[in-house]
Design an enzyme around this catalytic site. Structure first.
Site, PDB file in Angstrom:
ATOM      1  N   ARG A  44     -25.622 -19.192  -3.018  1.00  0.00           N
ATOM      2  CA  ARG A  44     -26.098 -20.374  -3.285  1.00  0.00           C
ATOM      3  C   ARG A  44     -26.683 -21.004  -1.896  1.00  0.00           C
ATOM      4  O   ARG A  44     -27.404 -19.901  -1.910  1.00  0.00           O
ATOM      5  CB  ARG A  44     -24.299 -20.364  -2.220  1.00  0.00           C
ATOM      6  CG  ARG A  44     -23.503 -19.389  -1.713  1.00  0.00           C
ATOM      7  CD  ARG A  44     -24.022 -18.857  -0.632  1.00  0.00           C
ATOM      8  NE  ARG A  44     -24.542 -19.442   0.738  1.00  0.00           N
ATOM      9  CZ  ARG A  44     -25.064 -19.325   1.530  1.00  0.00           C
ATOM     10  NH1 ARG A  44     -26.336 -18.499   1.615  1.00  0.00           N
ATOM     11  NH2 ARG A  44     -26.034 -20.070   2.313  1.00  0.00           N
ATOM     12  N   GLY A  45     -26.811 -21.862  -1.145  1.00  0.00           N
ATOM     13  CA  GLY A  45     -27.767 -21.870  -0.199  1.00  0.00           C
ATOM     14  C   GLY A  45     -28.461 -23.165  -1.350  1.00  0.00           C
ATOM     15  O   GLY A  45     -29.467 -23.019  -2.021  1.00  0.00           O
ATOM     16  N   ALA A  46     -29.264 -24.145  -0.674  1.00  0.00           N
ATOM     17  CA  ALA A  46     -29.564 -25.724  -1.566  1.00  0.00           C
ATOM     18  C   ALA A  46     -31.327 -24.890  -2.231  1.00  0.00           C
ATOM     19  O   ALA A  46     -31.130 -24.850  -3.174  1.00  0.00           O
ATOM     20  CB  ALA A  46     -30.129 -26.110  -0.615  1.00  0.00           C
ATOM     21  N   GLN A 193     -19.544 -18.536   5.288  1.00  0.00           N
ATOM     22  CA  GLN A 193     -21.392 -18.074   5.259  1.00  0.00           C
ATOM     23  C   GLN A 193     -21.747 -17.344   6.286  1.00  0.00           C
ATOM     24  O   GLN A 193     -22.794 -16.381   6.155  1.00  0.00           O
ATOM     25  CB  GLN A 193     -21.870 -19.107   4.640  1.00  0.00           C
ATOM     26  CG  GLN A 193     -21.861 -20.161   3.242  1.00  0.00           C
ATOM     27  CD  GLN A 193     -20.679 -20.477   3.058  1.00  0.00           C
ATOM     28  OE1 GLN A 193     -19.688 -21.033   3.654  1.00  0.00           O
ATOM     29  NE2 GLN A 193     -20.212 -21.572   2.362  1.00  0.00           N
ATOM     30  N   ASP A 234     -29.336 -29.585   2.805  1.00  0.00           N
ATOM     31  CA  ASP A 234     -29.041 -29.676   1.651  1.00  0.00           C
ATOM     32  C   ASP A 234     -29.334 -30.462   0.806  1.00  0.00           C
ATOM     33  O   ASP A 234     -29.767 -31.060  -0.349  1.00  0.00           O
ATOM     34  CB  ASP A 234     -27.193 -29.386   1.231  1.00  0.00           C
ATOM     35  CG  ASP A 234     -27.057 -28.207   1.263  1.00  0.00           C
ATOM     36  OD1 ASP A 234     -26.451 -27.674   2.721  1.00  0.00           O
ATOM     37  OD2 ASP A 234     -26.419 -27.458   0.853  1.00  0.00           O
ATOM     38  N   ASN A 244     -25.566 -30.719   5.222  1.00  0.00           N
ATOM     39  CA  ASN A 244     -25.605 -30.238   5.323  1.00  0.00           C
ATOM     40  C   ASN A 244     -23.985 -29.184   5.210  1.00  0.00           C
ATOM     41  O   ASN A 244     -23.128 -29.802   5.715  1.00  0.00           O
ATOM     42  CB  ASN A 244     -26.277 -29.240   6.734  1.00  0.00           C
ATOM     43  CG  ASN A 244     -26.571 -28.024   6.783  1.00  0.00           C
ATOM     44  OD1 ASN A 244     -27.124 -27.078   5.684  1.00  0.00           O
ATOM     45  ND2 ASN A 244     -26.233 -27.086   7.975  1.00  0.00           N
TER      46      ASN A 244
END
Ligand code: MRU
Length: 344
Positions: A44-46, A193, A234, A244
């Site tokens: 995950r994470g853009a 997260q 994001d 975000n």
């Protein structure tokens, strides 16, 4: 710290749903596994999902032995499929579009050469992201002073990118330069997260960190315990509205009330200049259970209670003090300055 590895044509990823209790590495062998890893937030994470999707395409198609026409059809199908995994972070679309351009521009070449070029492009996307993180940190550290107490939300660190992170890369750099900065990490409900990932990686890197529940941020600002806020993004529209992790907008509102600077940190690949404003950013809606339970383990609400679970929100540009990018720091008026900086 790397969250993915590509070795001998094999793609491995650190399953982030298992952190911080276990460090489990898994192999991603095909597009279906890649899709699931992204959808379930194991990766995950853009920026990271863009890098991961590119590798996933490269390795899944490497052994495809059919004719070129069939390969090209399969490639397009794969791109369309992975694009359906998560809708908000534009980096996923940006990375897959980059591969598509390479394939389209070289469709006359032999199949073996096209496969090599896809892999080369995936590696280039990864290497570039590492460098973008470094540049964001260089620019962002100029906004930090000795002794600053920084609040961050979600995870915008090395687990979310191909490098040190976006917002958290700035924190790492400031820690290295000043030695005495302090970080407050929002836990970031529902999927935590901040607690599971940001607190974990900051602690591992010996950055003094205090974990708080999301609802504590306003109190700490009121008490004068926070100097500035750094978050990732994001997707950023051309007017500077920034999507975000859910809860980011709350922080921007309370930061403005307490007259604290609110900084967004993102590489050029997170900007979607085709969008005029944040209203056009698609917001992912996730499963009820993420709200009714804690990580599917502990039930914390009546069964069947109705829930809302938007995974992201959009912070309006007027609440953002500046956007730190790999190309420099962008200040308002965003509409004019974003196009000028990002297209340069
Ligand atoms: O749902 P997630 O964990 O993928 O959300 C991630 C975030 O919102 C990050 O803050 C964002 O990707 C910026 S990061 C480098």
């Amino acid at each position: 710290m790397n969250a993915i590895k590509f070795k001998n044509n094999c793609l491995f990823y650190l399953d982030q749903t298992q952190l911080p209790s276990k460090e489990v590495w898994r192999q991603c062998k095909n597009l279906r596994e890649g899709f699931t890893a992204i959808k379930q937030l194991r990766v995950r994470g853009a920026p990271l999902i863009g890098v991961f999707a590119a590798y996933c395409m490269a390795q899944a198609l490497a052994n495809f032995s059919h004719h070129k026409e069939q390969f090209l059809r399969q490639f397009k199908k794969g791109v369309r499929y992975l694009k359906q995994s998560r809708p908000t972070a534009v980096n996923l679309f940006w990375a897959l579009d980059r591969l598509e351009r390479v394939v389209f521009d070289n469709r006359e070449k032999p199949l073996s050469e096209i496969k090599r070029m896809i892999l080369r492009e995936a590696v280039a996307i990864h290497k570039q992201d590492l460098e973008l993180c470094r540049k964001m940190a260089e620019f962002g550290v100029k906004l930090v002073k000795k002794g600053d107490r920084i609040l961050t939300h979600c995870n915008a660190g090395s687990l979310a990118t191909g490098g040190d992170g976006t917002a958290v890369a700035v924190i790492y750099k400031a820690h290295k330069v000043y030695k005495d900065i302090k970080v407050y990490a929002d836990e970031t409900r529902p999927l935590l997260q901040g607690a599971r990932l940001t607190a974990w990686e900051l602690q591992k890197n010996k950055v003094p960190t205090t974990l708080i529940c999301d609802s504590m941020a306003a109190y700490l600002m009121q008490k004068g315990n926070i100097d500035k806020i750094f978050v990732g993004a994001d997707r950023i529209a051309s007017n500077g509205d920034a999507a975000n992790k859910i809860g980011t907008y709350n922080l921007a509102v309370i930061a403005r009330y307490h007259k604290l600077p609110f900084y967004v940190v993102a590489p050029f690949s997170t900007f979607d200049l085709a969008l005029e404003s944040g209203e056009q950013i698609p917001i992912e809606e996730r499963a009820d259970n993420e709200v009714r339970t804690v990580l599917n383990k502990l039930v914390i609400a009546p069964q069947d209670i109705s829930t809302a679970n938007p995974a992201f929100d959009v912070t309006p540009n007027k609440l953002i003090t500046a956007i730190v990018t790999d190309k420099g720091i962008i200040y308002p008026p965003f509409k004019k300055n974003i196009v000028k900086t990002i297209k340069s």
